[in-house]
Enzyme design. Structure first.
Site, short mmCIF file in Angstrom:
data_model
loop_
_atom_site.label_atom_id
_atom_site.label_comp_id
_atom_site.label_asym_id
_atom_site.label_seq_id
_atom_site.Cartn_x
_atom_site.Cartn_y
_atom_site.Cartn_z
N THR A 177 0.87 -1.15 0.00
CA THR A 177 0.00 0.00 0.00
C THR A 177 0.91 1.20 0.00
OG1 THR A 177 -1.67 -1.19 1.27
CG2 THR A 177 -1.71 1.18 1.48
N VAL A 206 -12.36 -5.54 -0.97
CA VAL A 206 -11.86 -4.26 -0.43
C VAL A 206 -11.14 -4.56 0.87
CG1 VAL A 206 -12.50 -1.98 0.44
CG2 VAL A 206 -13.77 -2.97 -1.48
N1 GLY Z 1 -3.54 -3.15 2.97
C1 GLY Z 1 -4.00 -3.05 1.67
C2 GLY Z 1 -4.93 -4.09 1.26
O1 GLY Z 1 -4.88 -5.19 1.78
O2 GLY Z 1 -5.73 -3.84 0.40
#
Ligand code: GLY
Length: 232
Positions: A177, A206
């Site tokens: 991310t 998501v």
């Molecule tokens: N931490 C980002 C995701 O897993 O979408």
């Protein structure tokens, strides 16, 4: 992280690129990653240095990382199991406790920009999929074909995952991310996060990034947080 101890403004960023095994990271490649991170940090820091708001600083830094194909956000995002990029992003203003987020967008060049529009121009906090992209169209946010986000490396990672060979033994799927947190000269905090999520994810998956209070949070006098890692 970059900051000025006298006037107390500072910015910190993270640039997730997916799980890259150390042996697969050449010196030249590492230099490219570091250069990308520095460009993002400088873009955010320049805003703070000239007295700009932390919201602008985190947006600027994350935008650079979204445009850089090395990082798992915007161009170069991890791919879904059908080979598309599906992007999530969020931003939060620590002064007024306002937030905006988007999830599962496939055509928004800079999802962090749309998240900010959601915060500033809509009555909502989180818009997803087609509804988010309709809002993007109304707002004049730049839209691109989904292929813009797809890089040969992410395609290879997807194929490898689908053959049962994870990119890394350390993690179940390539992930990562990008994000930034900042405090400006007025003491206002902001946080921003953007991601392509995890490789080989189902359409509509998501993670934590666009969930306010999970992947992204800011409150003046308390903290600004942008999370990374396995977002389930
Ligand atoms: N931490 C980002 C995701 O897993 O979408």
């Amino acid at each position: 992280m970059q900051g000025d101890p006298d006037s107390m403004y500072a910015i910190a960023i993270h640039g997730g690129a997916g799980a890259i095994p150390r042996h697969a990271l050449s010196d030249a490649r590492e230099k490219q990653y570091r250069a990308g991170l520095e460009t993002a940090l400088d873009a955010g820091y320049a805003v703070l240095e000239r007295g700009g708001p932390s919201l602008d600083a985190v947006s600027a830094a994350v935008r650079v990382l979204e445009d850089d194909p090395l990082f798992n956000a915007g161009r170069g995002a991890a791919l879904t199991r059908d080979g598309a990029a599906e992007l999530d992003a969020a931003i939060m203003d620590g002064k007024q406790q306002r937030a905006g987020a988007v999830a599962s967008v496939r055509h928004v060049k800079n999802p962090i920009e749309l998240a900010r529009r959601v915060m500033e121009k809509s009555r909502h906090v989180l818009l997803v999929g087609a509804g988010a992209e309709e809002f993007a169209l109304e707002e004049g946010v730049v839209l691109v074909p989904n292929g813009y986000f797809r890089t040969p490396e992410r395609q290879r990672q997807l194929e490898s995952e689908q053959r049962g060979h994870p990119v890394s033994d350390l993690f179940p799927a390539s992930q990562g991310t990008v994000g930034a947190v900042a405090v400006d000269q007025e003491g206002n905090l902001a946080a921003a996060t953007s991601t392509g999520g995890m490789t080989n994810k189902r359409q509509g998956r998501v993670g934590d990034s666009p969930i306010i209070g999970a992947g992204t949070y800011a409150k003046n006098g308390v903290c600004a947080v942008s999370a990374t890692g396995h977002g389930e």
